[in-house]
Scaffold this motif. Structure first.
Motif, PDB file in Angstrom:
ATOM      1  N   LEU A  58       0.853  -1.185   0.000  1.00  0.00           N
ATOM      2  CA  LEU A  58       0.000   0.000   0.000  1.00  0.00           C
ATOM      3  C   LEU A  58       0.888   1.235   0.000  1.00  0.00           C
ATOM      4  O   LEU A  58       1.641   1.451   0.961  1.00  0.00           O
ATOM      5  N   LEU A  76       0.282   8.133  -1.322  1.00  0.00           N
ATOM      6  CA  LEU A  76      -0.981   7.493  -1.703  1.00  0.00           C
ATOM      7  C   LEU A  76      -1.744   8.353  -2.710  1.00  0.00           C
ATOM      8  O   LEU A  76      -2.308   7.843  -3.677  1.00  0.00           O
ATOM      9  N   GLY A  77      -1.735   9.664  -2.512  1.00  0.00           N
ATOM     10  CA  GLY A  77      -2.430  10.562  -3.435  1.00  0.00           C
ATOM     11  C   GLY A  77      -1.816  10.578  -4.819  1.00  0.00           C
ATOM     12  O   GLY A  77      -2.531  10.594  -5.828  1.00  0.00           O
ATOM     13  N   VAL A  79       0.022   8.164  -6.298  1.00  0.00           N
ATOM     14  CA  VAL A  79      -0.232   6.889  -6.976  1.00  0.00           C
ATOM     15  C   VAL A  79      -1.713   6.770  -7.348  1.00  0.00           C
ATOM     16  O   VAL A  79      -2.060   6.327  -8.447  1.00  0.00           O
ATOM     17  N   GLY A  80      -2.597   7.210  -6.469  1.00  0.00           N
ATOM     18  CA  GLY A  80      -4.030   7.173  -6.768  1.00  0.00           C
ATOM     19  C   GLY A  80      -4.415   8.091  -7.917  1.00  0.00           C
ATOM     20  O   GLY A  80      -5.222   7.725  -8.775  1.00  0.00           O
ATOM     21  N   THR A  81      -3.825   9.284  -7.949  1.00  0.00           N
ATOM     22  CA  THR A  81      -4.098  10.222  -9.040  1.00  0.00           C
ATOM     23  C   THR A  81      -3.595   9.669 -10.367  1.00  0.00           C
ATOM     24  O   THR A  81      -4.290   9.763 -11.391  1.00  0.00           O
ATOM     25  N   THR A  83      -3.233   6.552 -11.148  1.00  0.00           N
ATOM     26  CA  THR A  83      -4.122   5.450 -11.516  1.00  0.00           C
ATOM     27  C   THR A  83      -5.436   5.992 -12.086  1.00  0.00           C
ATOM     28  O   THR A  83      -5.956   5.462 -13.071  1.00  0.00           O
ATOM     29  N   GLY A  84      -5.956   7.055 -11.498  1.00  0.00           N
ATOM     30  CA  GLY A  84      -7.186   7.674 -12.001  1.00  0.00           C
ATOM     31  C   GLY A  84      -7.028   8.209 -13.414  1.00  0.00           C
ATOM     32  O   GLY A  84      -7.901   8.021 -14.263  1.00  0.00           O
ATOM     33  N   SER A 134       0.814   8.228 -18.619  1.00  0.00           N
ATOM     34  CA  SER A 134       0.239   8.143 -17.281  1.00  0.00           C
ATOM     35  C   SER A 134       0.655   6.852 -16.578  1.00  0.00           C
ATOM     36  O   SER A 134       0.975   6.865 -15.387  1.00  0.00           O
ATOM     37  N   THR A 138       2.986   6.857 -13.239  1.00  0.00           N
ATOM     38  CA  THR A 138       2.439   6.206 -12.046  1.00  0.00           C
ATOM     39  C   THR A 138       3.389   5.116 -11.555  1.00  0.00           C
ATOM     40  O   THR A 138       3.613   4.984 -10.344  1.00  0.00           O
ATOM     41  N   TYR A 142       5.296   5.099  -7.962  1.00  0.00           N
ATOM     42  CA  TYR A 142       5.162   3.901  -7.116  1.00  0.00           C
ATOM     43  C   TYR A 142       6.542   3.392  -6.687  1.00  0.00           C
ATOM     44  O   TYR A 142       6.762   3.085  -5.506  1.00  0.00           O
ATOM     45  N   ASN A 145       8.144   5.752  -4.209  1.00  0.00           N
ATOM     46  CA  ASN A 145       7.521   5.567  -2.908  1.00  0.00           C
ATOM     47  C   ASN A 145       8.227   4.442  -2.145  1.00  0.00           C
ATOM     48  O   ASN A 145       8.535   4.577  -0.961  1.00  0.00           O
TER      49      ASN A 145
END
Length: 189
Positions: A58, A76-77, A79-81, A83-84, A134, A138, A142, A145
């Motif tokens: 995570l 987290l933001g 990687v989430g962005t 992915t979005g 993208s 990403t 990741y 991180n």
């Protein structure tokens, strides 16, 4: 008979000598000091493997493990962005790809009469390129991180070392005699 008694005597003396426990005060003090040092080092060190595994599972969890609370939502933001954006561009790519194929086959769709096959091909390629960028960004975020969590875990014991400090100080410029912001590194040994 003499050999048996000699053998028996040697066995008794060796068992008695192995059964004795060293109760020397120096031994007890040494054991207490070693135990306290081992406990202290276990409390001030973080496992880099554990931190990298947490971040791999995570994003941001390795930063939480290293007690870098402010980095966790950023990781987290990001990687989430990423992915979005990947999902968004992939859906648009699929939509225009489907429309391109429909126009080439001559079946009606929502873009019939509005866009030509060549225009749909250009739009489709544009969204595919954006999707690929993208995905790459990403994946890079990741991996960064995970690397960040691993490096923080390696440097955790150094960061909390009271004998080594690194702090900002105010220095005086030799030419202009004005105060200048600088960094001081103190090492005690």
């Amino acid at each position: 008979m003499k050999i048996k008694s000699l053998f028996l005597g040697l066995m008794i003396t060796s068992s008695v000598s192995f059964a004795q426990v060293k109760t020397d005060s120096l031994f007890i003090v040494d054991k207490v000091i070693n135990d306290s040092i081992a406990t202290k080092s276990a409390l001030t060190e973080k496992s880099p493997i554990r931190a990298s595994l947490y971040s791999a599972i995570l994003p941001g969890a390795g930063q939480l493990y290293n007690k870098k609370w402010w980095k966790a939502p950023i990781a987290l933001g990001l990687v989430g962005t990423g992915t979005g954006f990947t999902i968004y561009y992939n859906n648009l790519y699929k939509k225009y790809r489907k429309a391109y194929i429909a126009v080439r086959e001559g079946t009606p769709n929502e873009f019939t009469g509005i866009l030509t096959a060549q225009q749909l091909a250009v739009i489709q390629d544009d969204y595919k390129r954006k999707r690929d960028y993208s995905v790459a960004l990403t994946a890079l975020v990741y991996l960064l991180n995970i690397v960040d969590a691993t490096v923080d875990a390696h440097l955790f014991s150094i960061r909390n070392d009271p004998e080594m400090t690194f702090k900002p100080t105010v220095l005086q410029d030799e030419m202009t005699l004005e105060p200048v912001l600088g960094l001081a590194f103190n090492f005690k040994f």
